[in-house]
Design a protein around this motif. Structure first.
Motif, PDB file in Angstrom:
ATOM      1  N   VAL A  75      58.123 -20.777  64.602  1.00 50.87           N
ATOM      2  CA  VAL A  75      59.437 -21.044  64.069  1.00 50.87           C
ATOM      3  C   VAL A  75      59.208 -20.392  62.907  1.00 50.87           C
ATOM      4  O   VAL A  75      58.212 -20.265  62.348  1.00 50.87           O
ATOM      5  N   VAL A  76      60.084 -19.309  62.805  1.00 49.96           N
ATOM      6  CA  VAL A  76      59.970 -18.534  61.405  1.00 49.96           C
ATOM      7  C   VAL A  76      60.482 -19.327  60.257  1.00 49.96           C
ATOM      8  O   VAL A  76      61.374 -19.833  60.235  1.00 49.96           O
ATOM      9  N   THR A  77      59.742 -19.634  59.051  1.00 50.00           N
ATOM     10  CA  THR A  77      59.573 -20.240  58.215  1.00 50.00           C
ATOM     11  C   THR A  77      60.253 -19.424  57.271  1.00 50.00           C
ATOM     12  O   THR A  77      60.681 -19.627  55.928  1.00 50.00           O
ATOM     13  N   SER A  78      59.884 -18.140  56.282  1.00 52.99           N
ATOM     14  CA  SER A  78      60.085 -17.263  55.797  1.00 52.99           C
ATOM     15  C   SER A  78      61.164 -15.829  56.594  1.00 52.99           C
ATOM     16  O   SER A  78      60.708 -15.230  57.562  1.00 52.99           O
ATOM     17  N   GLU A  79      62.375 -15.557  55.870  1.00 54.86           N
ATOM     18  CA  GLU A  79      63.176 -14.284  57.253  1.00 54.86           C
ATOM     19  C   GLU A  79      62.115 -13.029  57.060  1.00 54.86           C
ATOM     20  O   GLU A  79      61.326 -12.986  55.768  1.00 54.86           O
ATOM     21  N   CYS A  80      62.963 -11.751  57.487  1.00 52.81           N
ATOM     22  CA  CYS A  80      62.166 -10.856  57.138  1.00 52.81           C
ATOM     23  C   CYS A  80      62.559 -10.303  55.684  1.00 52.81           C
ATOM     24  O   CYS A  80      63.272 -10.245  55.438  1.00 52.81           O
ATOM     25  N   HIS A  81      61.356  -9.667  55.463  1.00 48.49           N
ATOM     26  CA  HIS A  81      62.025  -8.816  53.540  1.00 48.49           C
ATOM     27  C   HIS A  81      60.551  -8.103  53.369  1.00 48.49           C
ATOM     28  O   HIS A  81      60.445  -7.928  54.063  1.00 48.49           O
ATOM     29  N   GLN A  82      60.862  -6.955  53.397  1.00 49.25           N
ATOM     30  CA  GLN A  82      60.185  -5.966  52.488  1.00 49.25           C
ATOM     31  C   GLN A  82      59.417  -6.469  51.651  1.00 49.25           C
ATOM     32  O   GLN A  82      59.029  -7.123  51.133  1.00 49.25           O
ATOM     33  N   CYS A  83      57.275  -5.728  52.246  1.00 51.36           N
ATOM     34  CA  CYS A  83      56.507  -6.132  51.782  1.00 51.36           C
ATOM     35  C   CYS A  83      56.085  -5.555  50.388  1.00 51.36           C
ATOM     36  O   CYS A  83      56.925  -4.289  50.103  1.00 51.36           O
ATOM     37  N   THR A  84      55.723  -5.833  49.446  1.00 52.02           N
ATOM     38  CA  THR A  84      55.149  -5.299  48.198  1.00 52.02           C
ATOM     39  C   THR A  84      54.088  -4.639  48.435  1.00 52.02           C
ATOM     40  O   THR A  84      52.944  -4.305  49.335  1.00 52.02           O
ATOM     41  N   TRP A  91      48.000  -7.569  54.110  1.00 47.71           N
ATOM     42  CA  TRP A  91      48.618  -8.417  55.682  1.00 47.71           C
ATOM     43  C   TRP A  91      48.938  -6.980  56.368  1.00 47.71           C
ATOM     44  O   TRP A  91      49.017  -5.948  55.788  1.00 47.71           O
ATOM     45  N   ALA A  92      47.979  -6.807  57.235  1.00 43.72           N
ATOM     46  CA  ALA A  92      48.057  -6.027  58.306  1.00 43.72           C
ATOM     47  C   ALA A  92      49.848  -6.133  59.216  1.00 43.72           C
ATOM     48  O   ALA A  92      49.617  -5.213  59.776  1.00 43.72           O
ATOM     49  N   ALA A  93      50.630  -7.569  59.052  1.00 40.41           N
ATOM     50  CA  ALA A  93      51.560  -6.952  59.704  1.00 40.41           C
ATOM     51  C   ALA A  93      52.451  -6.632  58.800  1.00 40.41           C
ATOM     52  O   ALA A  93      53.908  -5.832  59.326  1.00 40.41           O
ATOM     53  N   CYS A  94      51.881  -5.928  57.916  1.00 37.21           N
ATOM     54  CA  CYS A  94      53.101  -5.440  56.785  1.00 37.21           C
ATOM     55  C   CYS A  94      53.280  -4.147  57.411  1.00 37.21           C
ATOM     56  O   CYS A  94      54.215  -2.958  56.892  1.00 37.21           O
ATOM     57  N   GLY A  95      51.656  -3.396  57.543  1.00 35.52           N
ATOM     58  CA  GLY A  95      51.360  -1.820  57.798  1.00 35.52           C
ATOM     59  C   GLY A  95      52.827  -1.273  58.997  1.00 35.52           C
ATOM     60  O   GLY A  95      52.981   0.088  58.788  1.00 35.52           O
ATOM     61  N   ALA A  96      52.948  -1.681  60.544  1.00 32.95           N
ATOM     62  CA  ALA A  96      53.859  -1.324  60.141  1.00 32.95           C
ATOM     63  C   ALA A  96      55.297  -0.837  61.039  1.00 32.95           C
ATOM     64  O   ALA A  96      55.717   0.114  60.943  1.00 32.95           O
ATOM     65  N   THR A  97      55.975  -1.907  59.868  1.00 31.79           N
ATOM     66  CA  THR A  97      57.811  -1.880  59.997  1.00 31.79           C
ATOM     67  C   THR A  97      57.270  -1.501  58.239  1.00 31.79           C
ATOM     68  O   THR A  97      58.296  -1.145  58.042  1.00 31.79           O
ATOM     69  N   GLY A  98      55.996  -2.147  57.182  1.00 24.68           N
ATOM     70  CA  GLY A  98      56.721  -1.622  56.290  1.00 24.68           C
ATOM     71  C   GLY A  98      57.917  -3.558  55.600  1.00 24.68           C
ATOM     72  O   GLY A  98      58.241  -3.715  54.784  1.00 24.68           O
ATOM     73  N   TYR A  99      58.355  -4.140  56.960  1.00 20.94           N
ATOM     74  CA  TYR A  99      58.385  -6.161  56.716  1.00 20.94           C
ATOM     75  C   TYR A  99      58.130  -6.601  57.637  1.00 20.94           C
ATOM     76  O   TYR A  99      57.737  -6.690  58.509  1.00 20.94           O
ATOM     77  N   VAL A 100      57.821  -7.677  56.742  1.00 22.10           N
ATOM     78  CA  VAL A 100      57.199  -9.344  57.139  1.00 22.10           C
ATOM     79  C   VAL A 100      58.152 -10.145  57.531  1.00 22.10           C
ATOM     80  O   VAL A 100      59.199 -10.214  56.733  1.00 22.10           O
ATOM     81  N   GLU A 101      57.948 -11.514  58.326  1.00 17.96           N
ATOM     82  CA  GLU A 101      58.491 -12.583  58.038  1.00 17.96           C
ATOM     83  C   GLU A 101      57.677 -13.477  57.955  1.00 17.96           C
ATOM     84  O   GLU A 101      55.951 -13.363  58.808  1.00 17.96           O
TER      85      GLU A 101
END
Length: 166
Positions: A75-84, A91-101
């Motif tokens: 379940v998505v608890t926080s919508e897609c937003h740009q990483c600081t 977070w390694a997840a921010c590296g691919a697109t620069g956006y994370v949820e």
């Protein structure tokens, strides 16, 4: 027929062939280099995240385990937003697109971060692509007009020489 042959000869000149080899070679290196750098930075961030979590087998095991959202319902608890900048390093997840949820896996009840594609990012990429296509279209249109004028000038000079020789 003769003018068609001249075009082929002009395209096969050594300097034109060298230009093509350099252009396509550099373009290929750029694309492959970007892919390799992206892959290495993702691996380095994963390794750095595991080292920061603490030394020991549990941290290494956690780093090698795939995220829960790859094999569980979530379940998505926080919508897609740009990483600081800080989140990108953390977070390694921010590296691919620069956006994370943020997602919550239902079975294991774990909160994890998942890379996502933002509508804003997609729109920016689309307009950047459109701008590149427009610039290339204008550049090639100017090139075609210039070449056509040059060929017309050569043809009229040839006709003029033929008339003068009579």
């Amino acid at each position: 027929m003769e003018s068609d042959f001249r075009i082929l000869v002009a395209c096969c000149r050594p300097r034109v062939l060298v230009f093509h080899v350099l252009f396509w070679g550099l373009l290929s290196l750029r694309v492959l280099g970007a892919a390799l750098l992206n892959n290495n930075s993702t691996n380095n961030k994963t390794a750095a995240g595991a080292a920061a979590a603490g030394a020991g087998a549990a941290a290494a095991e956690e780093a090698e385990r795939p995220p829960c959202w790859t094999h569980e319902e979530f379940v998505v608890t926080s919508e897609c937003h740009q990483c600081t900048a800080y989140q990108t390093r953390l977070w390694a997840a921010c590296g691919a697109t620069g956006y994370v949820e943020q997602v919550n896996c239902t079975r294991s009840n774990k909160d994890e971060h998942k890379s996502c594609r933002s509508a804003v990012m997609e729109e920016n990429l689309f307009w950047r692509f459109e701008a590149v296509v427009l610039v290339l279209t204008l550049l090639l249109a100017v090139l075609v007009v210039t070449r056509q004028r040059w060929l017309d000038r050569l043809a009229s000079e040839k006709v003029r020489r033929q008339i003068e020789s009579i």
